[in-house]
Enzyme design. Sequence first.
Site, short mmCIF file in Angstrom:
data_model
loop_
_atom_site.label_atom_id
_atom_site.label_comp_id
_atom_site.label_asym_id
_atom_site.label_seq_id
_atom_site.Cartn_x
_atom_site.Cartn_y
_atom_site.Cartn_z
N GLY A 45 5.90 7.88 1.08
CA GLY A 45 6.91 8.18 2.08
C GLY A 45 7.75 6.96 2.46
N CYS A 70 0.87 -1.19 0.00
CA CYS A 70 0.00 0.00 0.00
C CYS A 70 0.90 1.23 0.00
CB CYS A 70 -0.92 0.01 1.22
SG CYS A 70 -1.68 -1.58 1.60
N CYS A 126 -0.60 3.82 11.50
CA CYS A 126 -0.34 5.04 12.28
C CYS A 126 -1.54 5.25 13.21
CB CYS A 126 -0.09 6.24 11.38
SG CYS A 126 -1.40 6.59 10.20
N GLY A 167 1.11 4.27 -1.55
CA GLY A 167 0.80 5.69 -1.63
C GLY A 167 0.69 6.35 -0.26
N PRO A 168 1.10 7.63 -0.17
CA PRO A 168 1.60 8.49 -1.24
C PRO A 168 3.10 8.38 -1.52
CG PRO A 168 1.36 9.77 0.75
CD PRO A 168 0.85 8.38 1.08
N ASP A 187 -5.02 -3.80 -6.98
CA ASP A 187 -5.71 -3.99 -5.72
C ASP A 187 -4.86 -4.90 -4.84
OD1 ASP A 187 -7.39 -4.63 -3.60
OD2 ASP A 187 -9.19 -4.71 -4.85
N GLU A 211 0.10 0.41 -5.46
CA GLU A 211 -0.89 1.37 -4.93
C GLU A 211 -2.15 1.28 -5.79
OE1 GLU A 211 -3.30 3.88 -3.34
OE2 GLU A 211 -1.40 3.36 -2.34
#
Length: 523
Positions: free
Chosen positions: A331, A326, A455, A328-329, A384, A351
Amino acid sequence: MSDGPRRPGRERRESGQARGRGEPGEQRGRPQRAGPRGRSASRPAERGRAGDPPRLAAYTVMRAVADGGYANLELPGELRRRRLRGRDAAFATELTYGATRMRGVYDRIIAIAADRPITRIDGGVLDTLRLGLHQVLSMRVPPHAAADESVALARQVNGAGAAGLVNAVLRRVTEADLATWLTRIIPSDADVTTALAIEHSHPEWIAKALRQALLGHDRATPQTVDAELAALLAADNSPGEVTLVARPGLSTLADLESAGARQHPHVPTAVLLAGGDPGGLAAVRTGRAAVQDAGSQVVALALAALPRGDTAGSGPGGRERWLDLCAGPGGKAGLLAALAIERGADLVANEIAPHRAQLVAQTLIPAVERAAAAGLDLEVRTRDGRLLGGEEPAAYDRVLIDAPCTGLGALRRRPEARWRRTPADLSALGQLQHELLDSALTALAPGGVAAYATCSPHLAETGFVVADVLRRHPDVIEVDAREAVAAVTTGWADLLGPGPAVQLWPHVHDTDAMFLALLRKRS
């Protein structure tokens, strides 16, 4: 925005629109536009000293946030547009972030001082009041100056009628300090969690979830949890210094020292920037460095450092293949790519959203050039992630699952997030998190390692997800993430909890509340 019929004459007073003169931009709370030949669209009696550029910038960003924008994305462009630097930029930043974070407190005070529910105050006027209250109650701005500047801002962006309301509310607010106001807005019969939620401007459901997370991750005991929760909620309201990542092989601390950066005390790839616009640094502009929380960096570092089994890698010539499921974006993908090149590995950054995949591709440009020179592959895909495991079983040696989550661990950097999330988000996100981790473990080769990260410290997004998915994968075990994190950091060995997963905390580690579980597939 009204919750019922208004008394005659009140609409003009509350919305700030001169009768029959409201333009479309004004109705959304945007600054008033000039009339024909560049003259103000307001009447002569309504014209006066305008709001200053830092306050105008803060107001403009807050209105963009009200329309669905994000403060951390809107503010840099607004600062550049108004050419705000140094102290003016810092003032606008604190005003924007602080007023957004503390709106839970300020709205309760405004309702008392205005003698009406906030639902009966125009959204633009309400933002002007929030900015005024932040100056009066939480910044070192003299009360009379804060009131005068807020009235001038209201006159410019909301209208003369609103200026009168703003003046009256702020004059009443300045009669007491924040501590006194807190005694008025916290119910006398509130329990500890509710009182802390109000005091520190968090929705009550988030405060309760964080309390359970502190207990569930063994950060606190029933005897200490109240103090721990108070410290955590306070940390959410403290922005901290800007943290950058110096991507290995692409940038070094020396590249950033000239701009005032200094080495992070615990994370080797992280540097701290006390002030200024990170976008002004050459290393950031060229993608060799980037803004990235130190806890986020630790996730990528730990995954890259964790020893694998004795089997050869799954890539050409026996080299490892890595997957950011996963991405994106971009970092973590940017740091992971730099680490992959150092270790002679290929990387696929996946992504599902095309526009986010474009951001990932842009982030990886410097690394792609370096990888090509080393004969390695860095690829960005738009697929996906829930299906990838079935399409490529046992194909990757290291997999990062940076799962979409509520973001409750990043509230200090995303001031609007606490007001947008609801408990209902947990259900949809929980299903997605389960499906992504299940897919990632299917894509993991024997002997390979995976990192599941969020997060958010919410138990429903962290330990519960890992435990549920591992029941379906008896060939995968959880390893002690504390050892990996201790190996890539300095001074945190005794601050990583009981394991096997690691939960970082803003009030303990001065990072986002990142959760990390490390998993290994048996050979």
